[in-house]
Design an enzyme around this catalytic site. Structure first.
Site, mmCIF file in Angstrom:
data_model
loop_
_atom_site.group_PDB
_atom_site.id
_atom_site.type_symbol
_atom_site.label_atom_id
_atom_site.label_comp_id
_atom_site.label_asym_id
_atom_site.label_seq_id
_atom_site.Cartn_x
_atom_site.Cartn_y
_atom_site.Cartn_z
ATOM 1 N N LYS A 279 0.832 -1.213 0.000
ATOM 2 C CA LYS A 279 0.000 0.000 0.000
ATOM 3 C C LYS A 279 0.862 1.256 0.000
ATOM 4 C CE LYS A 279 -2.157 -1.066 3.807
ATOM 5 N NZ LYS A 279 -1.553 -2.398 4.043
ATOM 6 N N GLU B 163 1.403 5.813 11.583
ATOM 7 C CA GLU B 163 2.361 5.067 10.764
ATOM 8 C C GLU B 163 3.737 5.082 11.413
ATOM 9 O OE1 GLU B 163 1.801 3.156 7.666
ATOM 10 O OE2 GLU B 163 0.034 3.245 8.930
ATOM 11 N N ARG B 164 4.631 4.292 10.870
ATOM 12 C CA ARG B 164 5.984 4.217 11.429
ATOM 13 C C ARG B 164 6.743 5.510 11.143
ATOM 14 N NH1 ARG B 164 4.111 0.187 8.771
ATOM 15 N NH2 ARG B 164 3.941 -1.887 9.701
#
Length: 476
Positions: free
Chosen positions: A161, A187-188
């Protein structure tokens, strides 16, 4: 955080349970969504989510609550959470509070606006339908995206993605005159840092804004970062009359943060543990992404699908808001068919003759039909072998396998991993290639010659060196 309220409206902490803080106010209760500050220099920021009774409010902390204790003083700032807007936000990276986190100079030339805003009324919305080209063959041909629409990239963990989203940013920013806003929800931090570096190297940061609520931050912070990004997007659309490309990675983390907040607030969960207000919360965010008479917000959203289950309430609710759904398949990824988009599960509301034209529509339908027939024949091939099929079925399989390979594409953002140079393919070239494959023009060309190419002509150059692969393919 905005104008200070009268100093008299101070409260005291009654209880702290994780991120949930109950506060007593003797003067007057702050309204819902008010921002409160507590701790040293007001470092702990709390948003009011419920008024419990005439004296108490319950809030969710947007920052860690270490050091917060009962009896501590709490100050009402007199306003909601605000985001910076204006020309000064371009090329910068922010957190949910509008603090710059890119180690650059201090912010200047900005105003502050509430992150809670109503969607534009129906009378101001635009109803024009235009296709938004991405340069990625399988998307432009089978599930065209809408300018000013919402597209979702659905997939489980590790099917590509974020890579697909990054590739779209790369392809669009060249021919997209507007502003791009990247919103990272849960998110990271590694992904944010890499994206910032890549955009800087590509020279596109001057027209881009990034805002992050990272994975390790409290749920209240992750829950509000999408609203802050939309406030910035609405400024560029309404005040500067520019088109905005809004990239959200990942909308599931927004739902997940809402679920955590709801659980902490003591609400009864609904199906599969999701919050009872999920539909309302998602609509409140998605409905603000709209085309108006002043400009358009085109949104591309990555959607994590828990355990690859597309009947999960988070996936189902998100589907209903989108004009194009791009579904990524783990099976195709394992076969090396990248981008791993499943053409039969993906769809777009733009794929009608009135919008894309008769030729494009008929071709897309024929491609889907061919791929669907191949999918139906796979069981027979697995049991009896390709030789047992009728000649016309064998032709369908040959066409479908060549189409599958032609619809793969080398990406610019993965050059360093794959060794393939990235390709941008126009819609005209993609349609021509598919049409020629369906007409059996490449019947004698080995399948592998069509794999990871741009325009279909490249297969002819590749074919002589790939003769040795044909034996392997027939064996398969």
């Amino acid at each position: 955080m905005g104008d200070k309220a009268s100093p008299s409206n101070n409260g005291a902490v009654v209880s702290v349970r994780g991120s949930v803080v109950d506060i007593r106010f003797d003067d007057h209760l702050p309204p819902i969504h008010s921002v409160l500050r507590a701790g040293d220099e007001g470092r702990i920021i709390i948003e009011v989510l419920a008024q419990r009774d005439a004296r108490h409010v319950r809030g969710i902390a947007l920052t860690p609550t270490q050091g917060l204790a009962r009896g501590m003083a709490v100050e009402d700032t007199g306003g909601p959470l605000k985001a910076p807007v204006g020309k000064g936000v371009l090329s910068r990276m922010f957190d949910v509070f509008g603090n710059a986190i890119d180690r650059e100079a201090a912010l200047s030339d900005v105003q502050w606006r509430s992150v809670h805003r109503a969607p534009p009324p129906l009378s101001r919305r635009s109803t024009r339908s235009e296709v938004f080209e991405t340069g990625i063959k399988v998307i432009d041909v089978l599930m065209p995206m809408e300018r000013g629409g919402k597209a979702g990239l659905f997939g489980g963990a590790g099917v590509g993605k974020t890579v697909l989203l990054t590739e779209m940013i790369h392809n669009m920013i060249g021919h997209h005159e507007g502003v791009s806003i990247f919103c990272g929800i849960g998110e990271r931090c590694r992904e944010g840092e890499e994206l910032h570096r890549d955009m800087k190297e590509a020279g596109v940061l001057p027209n881009m804004v990034m805002i992050f609520g990272q994975m390790d931050e409290p749920p209240g912070c992750r829950f509000r970062v999408g609203h802050a990004a939309l406030t910035m997007a609405e400024y560029f659309r309404d005040d500067e009359r520019r088109d905005v490309l809004l990239l959200i990675d990942n909308i599931f983390r927004f739902i997940q943060a809402g679920m955590e907040v709801s659980g902490l607030m003591g609400q009864m969960p609904s199906r599969l543990g999701y919050q009872p207000t999920m539909g309302t919360e998602l609509s409140g965010l998605e409905e603000r992404i709209a085309n108006t008479d002043t400009g358009a917000i085109t949104s591309i959203q990555a959607v994590y699908v828990p355990a690859d289950d597309f009947t999960d309430p988070a996936a189902v609710h998100t589907f209903s808001h989108l004009s194009a759904s791009i579904v990524l398949s783990r099976k195709r990824a394992s076969e090396g068919l990248y981008p791993a988009i499943d053409p039969l599960q993906s769809s777009s509301k733009m794929a009608t003759p009135g919008i894309v034209g008769e030729r494009h529509y008929d071709l897309a339908q024929e491609i889907r039909r061919t791929l669907a027939q191949y999918a139906a024949l796979k069981d027979i091939i697995a049991m009896l072998g390709l030789e047992q099929l009728a000649p016309e079925d064998r032709n369908v399989v040959a066409r479908a396998r060549r189409l599958e390979r032609f619809l793969t594409q080398p990406f610019f953002t993965t050059e360093q991993f794959t060794g393939h140079k990235g390709k941008l393919v126009s819609l005209k070239d993609a349609l021509d290639g598919c049409e020629r494959i369906l007409r059996d023009e490449f019947k004698d060309c080995p399948e592998s010659a069509l794999y990871m190419i741009g325009r279909v002509e490249e297969a002819k150059k590749k074919a002589p060196t790939d003769k040795d692969h044909t034996k392997v393919e027939h064996a398969n």
